[in-house]
Scaffold this active site. Structure first.
Site, PDB file in Angstrom:
ATOM      1  N   CYS A  71      41.069  48.095   0.937  1.00  0.00           N
ATOM      2  CA  CYS A  71      42.022  47.177   0.322  1.00  0.00           C
ATOM      3  C   CYS A  71      42.576  47.755  -0.988  1.00  0.00           C
ATOM      4  O   CYS A  71      43.350  48.698  -0.951  1.00  0.00           O
ATOM      5  CB  CYS A  71      41.349  45.820   0.161  1.00  0.00           C
ATOM      6  SG  CYS A  71      42.509  44.475   0.284  1.00  0.00           S
ATOM      7  N   HIS A 123      38.335  44.282   4.580  1.00  0.00           N
ATOM      8  CA  HIS A 123      37.016  44.372   3.935  1.00  0.00           C
ATOM      9  C   HIS A 123      35.904  44.390   4.988  1.00  0.00           C
ATOM     10  O   HIS A 123      35.486  43.329   5.444  1.00  0.00           O
ATOM     11  CB  HIS A 123      36.789  43.126   3.066  1.00  0.00           C
ATOM     12  CG  HIS A 123      37.637  43.077   1.843  1.00  0.00           C
ATOM     13  ND1 HIS A 123      37.145  43.374   0.588  1.00  0.00           N
ATOM     14  CD2 HIS A 123      38.930  42.770   1.673  1.00  0.00           C
ATOM     15  CE1 HIS A 123      38.104  43.245  -0.300  1.00  0.00           C
ATOM     16  NE2 HIS A 123      39.203  42.875   0.325  1.00  0.00           N
ATOM     17  N   GLU A 167      32.847  45.083   4.466  1.00  0.00           N
ATOM     18  CA  GLU A 167      31.558  44.724   3.841  1.00  0.00           C
ATOM     19  C   GLU A 167      31.324  43.219   3.836  1.00  0.00           C
ATOM     20  O   GLU A 167      30.231  42.771   3.527  1.00  0.00           O
ATOM     21  CB  GLU A 167      31.502  45.290   2.409  1.00  0.00           C
ATOM     22  CG  GLU A 167      32.290  44.533   1.346  1.00  0.00           C
ATOM     23  CD  GLU A 167      33.804  44.715   1.398  1.00  0.00           C
ATOM     24  OE1 GLU A 167      34.314  45.398   2.314  1.00  0.00           O
ATOM     25  OE2 GLU A 167      34.485  44.150   0.514  1.00  0.00           O
TER      26      GLU A 167
HETATM   27  N1  GLN Z   1      46.222  42.517  -3.584  1.00  0.00           N
HETATM   28  C1  GLN Z   1      45.327  43.510  -4.126  1.00  0.00           C
HETATM   29  C2  GLN Z   1      46.091  44.665  -4.765  1.00  0.00           C
HETATM   30  O1  GLN Z   1      47.238  44.813  -4.541  1.00  0.00           O
HETATM   31  C3  GLN Z   1      44.379  44.031  -3.078  1.00  0.00           C
HETATM   32  C4  GLN Z   1      43.537  42.894  -2.539  1.00  0.00           C
HETATM   33  C5  GLN Z   1      42.144  43.273  -2.159  1.00  0.00           C
HETATM   34  O2  GLN Z   1      41.618  44.329  -2.542  1.00  0.00           O
HETATM   35  N2  GLN Z   1      41.491  42.388  -1.443  1.00  0.00           N
HETATM   36  O3  GLN Z   1      45.538  45.423  -5.490  1.00  0.00           O
END
Ligand code: GLN
Length: 184
Positions: free
Chosen positions: A78, A168, A170
């Site tokens: 992410c 994610h 995890e």
């Molecule tokens: N929206 C976040 C970003 O742009 C990422 C979201 C996340 O890591 N769950 O950094």
């Protein structure tokens, strides 16, 4: 095996728990002194802008970039994927730029864009995936291997020593993606 988990912000504890369940030693990376003798690196989810700023302020950016460029296995989830990406289509910030992909931040919308699904990942079937204000991968460069596509959007890739995930792993009980990373 000693895995460093970037712990300046975001969802790092869940990664540590999963790694410990799989028998790994984990070290929380909060300062540049923590970066030593790592067999692998995890860049967790969170807020990429905050993480990027803290990495620079804490002088952790260059040592981590050097390790990634030198081939240390890294899993970016992410926000971690955003930190690895060469380009971000809707943000002018750039971070490690070691993974030749373009990502779009908050590609599912900002607040309501959180959901769970089940999809394939490389050779694996029915892997649970939790998306939280997730980015998607809109372009991939040469030699980037696409591991998962959900609703026609690329959500997992592998390139040399790097794995980048929109979601994610995890946050679910399924440890297969983490085991795949550890096998690197
Ligand atoms: N929206 C976040 C970003 O742009 C990422 C979201 C996340 O890591 N769950 O950094």
């Amino acid at each position: 095996m000693k895995i460093g988990v970037l712990a300046v912000q975001g969802a790092f504890i869940e990664h540590e728990k999963m790694l410990q369940k799989l028998g790994c030693q984990t070290v929380e990376l909060r300062a540049k002194e923590d970066i030593s003798n790592l067999d692998g690196l995890i860049l967790p989810g969170g807020e990429s802008t905050v993480q990027g700023k803290l990495l620079r302020e804490l002088d952790m950016f260059t040592p981590l970039k050097n390790l990634i460029d030198d081939g240390l296995p890294v899993l970016g989830t992410c926000a971690g994927l955003i930190l690895l990406s060469q380009n971000i289509s809707n943000d002018s910030a750039r971070y490690f730029q070691s993974l030749p992909v373009t990502v779009q931040r908050n590609a599912y919308g900002r607040q309501l864009g959180s959901f769970k699904t089940v999809s394939g990942f490389g050779q694996m079937r029915d892997v649970e995936m939790t998306f939280i204000r997730a980015p998607v991968i809109t372009e991939t460069g040469k030699d980037v291997n696409i591991l998962s596509v959900v609703d026609d959007r690329i959500v997992a890739v592998e390139y040399k020593n790097q794995i980048g995930l929109s979601f994610h792993p995890e946050l679910n009980e399924d440890t297969r993606i983490m085991e795949y990373f550890l096998s690197k």
